[in-house]
Write a protein that holds these residues in place. Structure first.
Motif, PDB file in Angstrom:
ATOM      1  N   SER A   1      25.366   5.714  68.109  1.00 27.50           N
ATOM      2  CA  SER A   1      25.321   5.018  66.874  1.00 27.50           C
ATOM      3  C   SER A   1      26.036   3.918  66.680  1.00 27.50           C
ATOM      4  O   SER A   1      27.158   3.733  66.856  1.00 27.50           O
ATOM      5  CB  SER A   1      25.538   5.765  65.435  1.00 27.50           C
ATOM      6  OG  SER A   1      25.813   4.972  64.445  1.00 27.50           O
TER       7      SER A   1
ATOM      8  N   ASP B   1      20.106  -2.212  56.333  1.00 29.89           N
ATOM      9  CA  ASP B   1      19.145  -1.017  56.516  1.00 29.89           C
ATOM     10  C   ASP B   1      17.705  -1.318  55.874  1.00 29.89           C
ATOM     11  O   ASP B   1      17.043  -0.599  55.491  1.00 29.89           O
ATOM     12  CB  ASP B   1      19.634   0.120  55.538  1.00 29.89           C
ATOM     13  CG  ASP B   1      19.880  -0.193  54.234  1.00 29.89           C
ATOM     14  OD1 ASP B   1      19.449  -1.351  53.908  1.00 29.89           O
ATOM     15  OD2 ASP B   1      20.333   0.692  53.636  1.00 29.89           O
ATOM     16  N   ASN B   2      17.347  -2.858  55.618  1.00 29.05           N
ATOM     17  CA  ASN B   2      16.092  -3.371  55.609  1.00 29.05           C
ATOM     18  C   ASN B   2      15.797  -4.650  55.907  1.00 29.05           C
ATOM     19  O   ASN B   2      16.651  -5.307  56.341  1.00 29.05           O
ATOM     20  CB  ASN B   2      16.100  -3.261  53.996  1.00 29.05           C
ATOM     21  CG  ASN B   2      17.036  -4.256  53.196  1.00 29.05           C
ATOM     22  OD1 ASN B   2      16.744  -5.337  53.047  1.00 29.05           O
ATOM     23  ND2 ASN B   2      18.150  -3.896  52.497  1.00 29.05           N
TER      24      ASN B   2
ATOM     25  N   TYR C   1      19.266  -2.079  67.457  1.00 29.47           N
ATOM     26  CA  TYR C   1      18.868  -0.859  66.707  1.00 29.47           C
ATOM     27  C   TYR C   1      19.897   0.128  66.804  1.00 29.47           C
ATOM     28  O   TYR C   1      20.550   0.394  67.732  1.00 29.47           O
ATOM     29  CB  TYR C   1      17.388   0.180  67.551  1.00 29.47           C
ATOM     30  CG  TYR C   1      17.190   1.302  67.018  1.00 29.47           C
ATOM     31  CD1 TYR C   1      16.550   1.434  65.648  1.00 29.47           C
ATOM     32  CD2 TYR C   1      17.204   2.593  67.625  1.00 29.47           C
ATOM     33  CE1 TYR C   1      16.309   2.557  65.125  1.00 29.47           C
ATOM     34  CE2 TYR C   1      16.879   3.714  67.206  1.00 29.47           C
ATOM     35  CZ  TYR C   1      16.264   3.701  65.741  1.00 29.47           C
ATOM     36  OH  TYR C   1      16.005   4.888  65.331  1.00 29.47           O
ATOM     37  N   ASP C   2      20.176   0.979  65.644  1.00 28.82           N
ATOM     38  CA  ASP C   2      21.388   1.735  65.383  1.00 28.82           C
ATOM     39  C   ASP C   2      21.456   3.088  66.466  1.00 28.82           C
ATOM     40  O   ASP C   2      22.547   3.388  66.775  1.00 28.82           O
ATOM     41  CB  ASP C   2      21.522   2.201  63.978  1.00 28.82           C
ATOM     42  CG  ASP C   2      22.759   2.961  63.689  1.00 28.82           C
ATOM     43  OD1 ASP C   2      23.844   2.350  64.334  1.00 28.82           O
ATOM     44  OD2 ASP C   2      22.747   4.062  63.352  1.00 28.82           O
TER      45      ASP C   2
ATOM     46  N   LYS D   1       8.119   0.040  63.043  1.00 27.13           N
ATOM     47  CA  LYS D   1       8.996   1.282  63.182  1.00 27.13           C
ATOM     48  C   LYS D   1       8.497   1.968  64.653  1.00 27.13           C
ATOM     49  O   LYS D   1       8.070   3.012  65.031  1.00 27.13           O
ATOM     50  CB  LYS D   1       8.201   2.263  62.188  1.00 27.13           C
ATOM     51  CG  LYS D   1       8.728   1.917  60.575  1.00 27.13           C
ATOM     52  CD  LYS D   1       8.559   3.026  59.945  1.00 27.13           C
ATOM     53  CE  LYS D   1       8.813   2.845  58.331  1.00 27.13           C
ATOM     54  NZ  LYS D   1       9.623   1.991  57.730  1.00 27.13           N
TER      55      LYS D   1
ATOM     56  N   GLY E   1      13.584   7.973  63.838  1.00 26.98           N
ATOM     57  CA  GLY E   1      14.960   8.188  63.301  1.00 26.98           C
ATOM     58  C   GLY E   1      15.110   7.099  62.355  1.00 26.98           C
ATOM     59  O   GLY E   1      14.191   6.474  61.820  1.00 26.98           O
ATOM     60  N   ASP E   2      16.231   7.031  61.545  1.00 29.11           N
ATOM     61  CA  ASP E   2      16.584   6.229  60.466  1.00 29.11           C
ATOM     62  C   ASP E   2      16.547   4.883  61.002  1.00 29.11           C
ATOM     63  O   ASP E   2      17.119   4.263  62.149  1.00 29.11           O
ATOM     64  CB  ASP E   2      18.281   6.327  60.181  1.00 29.11           C
ATOM     65  CG  ASP E   2      18.455   7.584  59.356  1.00 29.11           C
ATOM     66  OD1 ASP E   2      17.280   8.064  58.837  1.00 29.11           O
ATOM     67  OD2 ASP E   2      19.446   7.834  59.129  1.00 29.11           O
ATOM     68  N   ASN E   3      16.052   3.914  60.129  1.00 31.41           N
ATOM     69  CA  ASN E   3      15.848   2.493  60.320  1.00 31.41           C
ATOM     70  C   ASN E   3      17.128   1.706  59.796  1.00 31.41           C
ATOM     71  O   ASN E   3      17.044   1.219  58.828  1.00 31.41           O
ATOM     72  CB  ASN E   3      14.491   1.923  59.920  1.00 31.41           C
ATOM     73  CG  ASN E   3      13.438   2.222  60.865  1.00 31.41           C
ATOM     74  OD1 ASN E   3      13.553   2.342  62.121  1.00 31.41           O
ATOM     75  ND2 ASN E   3      12.205   2.600  60.285  1.00 31.41           N
ATOM     76  N   LYS E   4      18.116   1.552  60.959  1.00 29.64           N
ATOM     77  CA  LYS E   4      19.237   0.920  60.692  1.00 29.64           C
ATOM     78  C   LYS E   4      19.317  -0.144  61.727  1.00 29.64           C
ATOM     79  O   LYS E   4      19.237   0.371  63.023  1.00 29.64           O
ATOM     80  CB  LYS E   4      20.510   1.849  60.478  1.00 29.64           C
ATOM     81  CG  LYS E   4      21.480   1.259  59.663  1.00 29.64           C
ATOM     82  CD  LYS E   4      22.356   2.126  58.971  1.00 29.64           C
ATOM     83  CE  LYS E   4      22.961   3.291  59.551  1.00 29.64           C
ATOM     84  NZ  LYS E   4      24.253   3.861  59.128  1.00 29.64           N
TER      85      LYS E   4
END
Ligand code: AMP
Ligand code: GLY
Length: 420
Positions: A100, A122-123, A142-143, A171, A175-178
């Motif tokens: 991360s 995050d957006n 990308y995180d 996308k 995984g999480d989009n951060k």
């Protein structure tokens, strides 16, 4: 000792070569390994953490060395340690330093470690607003883990916005989009390695990685097309700064956060052209590929003894020695087309004709054998490494071998180690 090495790349081949040389090694297994590794270790075809844990429970190795970040991020080291198996490889918590970028950035802030200025988003909308406020070159990351594809070094705001679109709207990563958006630093890069256990650390060499596919650092980023070791820009003054400003503070943070780091920390460092100060670009929590291929050929001490000492918290008593006058160069042979589309199952004709020695070794990443024929199943396929007293000698040697290899689809950069 019975030693298991986890992974299937040239990095794991380099680790296996070091283990195999040690007098302490009785049995060496590589999970899953590859065709090249098969010559020095017994390869076991297992491909998930669960299968590996079960196999280790049954066979009780004296040491497990985990190569790839994927297994570290899944917590394989923790699961094996629960079975009282000594492991060279950091815990899942510690692996976040690599898995991360946001965690890494917060860690650097907390422990005052010099790194590029960044903010986390995050957006899509907030990212665009930030990019509009900082025109010019900028870096979007990308995180999460993205196999080297999550970093976009952007020439201008338009490119940066396009990268944000790919991550938040298209996308392209799971995984999480951060993301983090980071200031661009102009300078020279080097990779620096540090072994760490719960009580101490020891430095473990440096290398310069050639990341772009094309001559003169052009074209898209790759997993690395070659390395030279030690990194030529690393003089005593710079190394002192790296140790004081980054290594000691990182080790201190790792111990204070109780991360259970028993393994190798890989610092991706940019030496800022304006200030000459080293700045940390990234942490990796495993050996670099192709860095370890060149670094490992300069090691003069017993790696198995050292790796075991890391796994059992005895690193302080281990004797790590590099030959300080010896240089080494690693040249990657890739399938033409990489890192975009490339053919598989291509044929390499004469690999067995090339004599290997203490000064020249060919590590395999993506080879297999079918009916006596060596074939390829990946992009970066072979790592040719030579060591000697100067870079020019190593360069002559690796290029001579690269030319001799009879493989129609081979591609390599012509300028690894040039202009030193
Ligand atoms: P990373 O995976 O974070 O090491 O990034 C991949 C590559 O992108 C690095 O090796 C650098 O060449 C480049 N890079 C990453 N961050 C920066 C930055 N802040 N400034 C300039 N180049 C960068
Ligand atoms: N050579 C860079 C890496 O292993 O991530």
């Amino acid at each position: 000792m019975i030693v298991f090495v986890i992974g299937s790349g040239a990095r794991e081949h380099a680790i296996c070569r070091l283990i195999n040389k040690s007098k302490l090694c009785e049995f060496l297994y590589c999970i899953p390994g590859n065709y090249g590794i098969n010559k020095i270790a017994k390869c076991i075809n297992l491909n998930s953490s669960e299968e590996i844990i079960n196999y280790c429970k049954k066979n009780k190795p004296d040491l497990v060395i985990i190569g790839p970040e994927k297994y570290l991020a899944e917590g394989l080291a923790d699961d094996l340690r629960k079975q009282k198996i000594p492991v060279f490889g950091p815990s899942k918590l510690a692996a976040q330093l690599e898995s991360s970028k946001d965690y890494m950035k917060n860690f650097c802030k907390k422990y005052n470690i010099s790194t590029a200025y960044s903010e986390t988003f995050d957006n899509f909308d907030d990212s665009i607003e930030f990019i509009n406020s900082r025109p010019g070159k900028i870096v979007v990351k990308y995180d999460g883990l993205a196999a080297g594809k999550g970093v976009f070094v952007c020439e201008n705001s338009e490119e940066a916005k396009h990268a944000c679109k790919k991550i938040f709207i298209d996308k392209v990563f799971s995984g999480d989009n951060k993301i983090i958006i980071e200031e661009y630093i102009e300078g020279k890069e080097l990779s620096y390695f540090v072994l760490i256990d719960d009580e101490s650390y020891q430095t473990f060499g440096s290398a310069q990685d050639y990341k772009r596919i094309g001559e003169g650092d052009t074209g898209p980023n790759t997993g690395g097309m070659g390395t030279i070791s030690p990194a030529p820009i690393l003089d005593n003054l710079l190394e002192k700064k790296i140790i004081e400003d980054i290594v000691i503070k990182s080790v201190d943070g790792i111990q204070k956060e109780l991360l259970e780091f028993k393994g190798v920390l890989f610092l991706g460092i940019m030496v800022d052209e304006l200030t000459n100060e080293p700045k940390l670009l990234e942490y990796n929590t495993r050996f670099g590929d192709p860095e370890i291929q060149s670094i490992s050929m300069r090691l003069d001490s017993d790696f198995l003894s050292t790796a075991h000492s890391v796994a059992t918290n005895n690193l302080a008593y281990s004797d790590v020695k590099f030959n300080s006058t010896r240089k080494s160069i690693c040249l990657i042979l890739a399938t033409r087309g990489y890192p975009e589309e490339y053919p598989r199952d291509t044929v390499i004709n004469n690999l067995e004709d090339i004599n290997q020695s203490e000064d020249l070794f060919i590590f395999h990443a993506a080879t297999y054998q079918e009916e006596g024929i060596v074939k390829t199943n990946g992009g970066r396929v072979l790592s040719i490494v030579a060591t000697g007293n100067n870079y020019q000698y190593c360069r002559n040697k690796v290029y001579e071998v690269a030319e001799r290899i009879n493989w129609k689809e081979k591609y390599f950069r012509p300028d690894i180690g040039l202009l030193l």
